[in-house]
Design an enzyme around this catalytic site. Sequence first.
Site, short mmCIF file in Angstrom:
data_model
loop_
_atom_site.label_atom_id
_atom_site.label_comp_id
_atom_site.label_asym_id
_atom_site.label_seq_id
_atom_site.Cartn_x
_atom_site.Cartn_y
_atom_site.Cartn_z
N HIS A 227 36.71 21.35 -18.21
CA HIS A 227 35.44 22.06 -17.95
C HIS A 227 34.91 21.34 -16.72
CE1 HIS A 227 31.29 23.55 -17.46
NE2 HIS A 227 31.01 22.47 -17.36
N LYS B 283 39.22 19.22 -22.11
CA LYS B 283 39.05 20.03 -23.41
C LYS B 283 40.20 19.69 -24.50
CE LYS B 283 37.14 24.06 -21.15
NZ LYS B 283 37.56 25.43 -20.48
N GLU C 95 24.24 19.89 -17.69
CA GLU C 95 25.27 19.47 -18.58
C GLU C 95 25.28 17.88 -18.80
OE1 GLU C 95 28.46 21.27 -16.45
OE2 GLU C 95 27.61 23.42 -16.92
N ASN D 85 42.47 26.17 -20.95
CA ASN D 85 42.63 25.94 -19.44
C ASN D 85 42.36 24.19 -19.16
OD1 ASN D 85 40.04 25.99 -19.63
ND2 ASN D 85 39.73 27.54 -18.30
N TYR E 239 27.50 25.86 -23.28
CA TYR E 239 28.03 27.22 -22.98
C TYR E 239 27.06 28.40 -23.08
CZ TYR E 239 32.96 25.93 -22.00
OH TYR E 239 34.04 25.28 -21.44
O1 CDP Z 1 35.38 26.76 -16.84
P1 CDP Z 1 34.71 27.77 -15.73
O2 CDP Z 1 33.62 27.28 -15.28
O3 CDP Z 1 35.87 27.76 -14.39
O4 CDP Z 1 34.84 29.44 -16.48
P2 CDP Z 1 33.65 30.06 -17.17
O5 CDP Z 1 33.74 31.59 -16.68
O6 CDP Z 1 32.33 29.16 -16.98
O7 CDP Z 1 34.29 30.16 -18.60
C1 CDP Z 1 33.97 28.96 -19.42
C2 CDP Z 1 35.29 28.84 -20.20
O8 CDP Z 1 35.36 29.98 -21.15
C3 CDP Z 1 36.58 29.07 -19.55
O9 CDP Z 1 36.93 27.83 -18.99
C4 CDP Z 1 37.62 29.52 -20.66
O10 CDP Z 1 37.96 28.34 -21.33
C5 CDP Z 1 36.58 30.32 -21.27
N1 CDP Z 1 36.99 31.73 -20.88
C6 CDP Z 1 37.90 32.60 -21.67
O11 CDP Z 1 38.24 31.85 -22.67
N2 CDP Z 1 37.95 33.87 -21.32
C7 CDP Z 1 37.40 34.31 -20.32
N3 CDP Z 1 37.54 35.69 -19.98
C8 CDP Z 1 36.51 33.70 -19.58
C9 CDP Z 1 36.47 32.15 -19.87
MG MG Z 2 31.73 27.64 -15.95
#
Ligand code: CDP
Ligand code: MG
Length: 137
Positions: free
Chosen positions: A115, A9, A126, A112, A49
């Site tokens: 991805h 990212k 994806e 974080n 997303y």
């Molecule tokens: O990236 P990952 O698959 O671990 O998490 P996700 O649940 O698929 O969420 C996608 C992305 O959205 C996360 O990596 C975060 O950057 C963001 N996110 C966030 O900003 N706040 C949250 N409560 C959950 C996700």
């Molecule tokens: Mg995810």
Amino acid sequence: METTLVLIKPGGVERNLIGEITRRIEARNLQIVGMKLFAADRARVEEHYSEHRERPFFKDVCDYLTSGPIVAIAVRGTNAVKAIRTMMGATNPLEATPGTIRGDFALTIDDNLTHSSSDAEAAERELSIWFPEGLAK
Ligand code: CDP
Ligand code: MG
């Protein structure tokens, strides 16, 4: 063999972590079979997303992904999907184990750093978004 997607990212690119992240992927004996740095367009980020379209963080995460260049990496190897997910660590860096990318380099969920595809089906979807031209090998 599986092929999965990693996105570094904008925060990870900004912090010069491209080398560290790709080093760890290769050290794990996973093969990089596609890689490019570019500014992501909003439509593709929203498609990427789309599962989160109704979530409160959807706009913010799309803003973040379009705030600077990203690196898309296609990674191939035995159990690559699970191996990469584990290497990246929990979504919330405060819950990510030390030794993972997020556990070692990130502090907040909105920055974080990476991805990675959650399962084989997501990986296929994806990869077709970020590598529509296909992979070099
Ligand atoms: O990236 P990952 O698959 O671990 O998490 P996700 O649940 O698929 O969420 C996608 C992305 O959205 C996360 O990596 C975060 O950057 C963001 N996110 C966030 O900003 N706040 C949250 N409560 C959950 C996700
Ligand atoms: Mg995810």
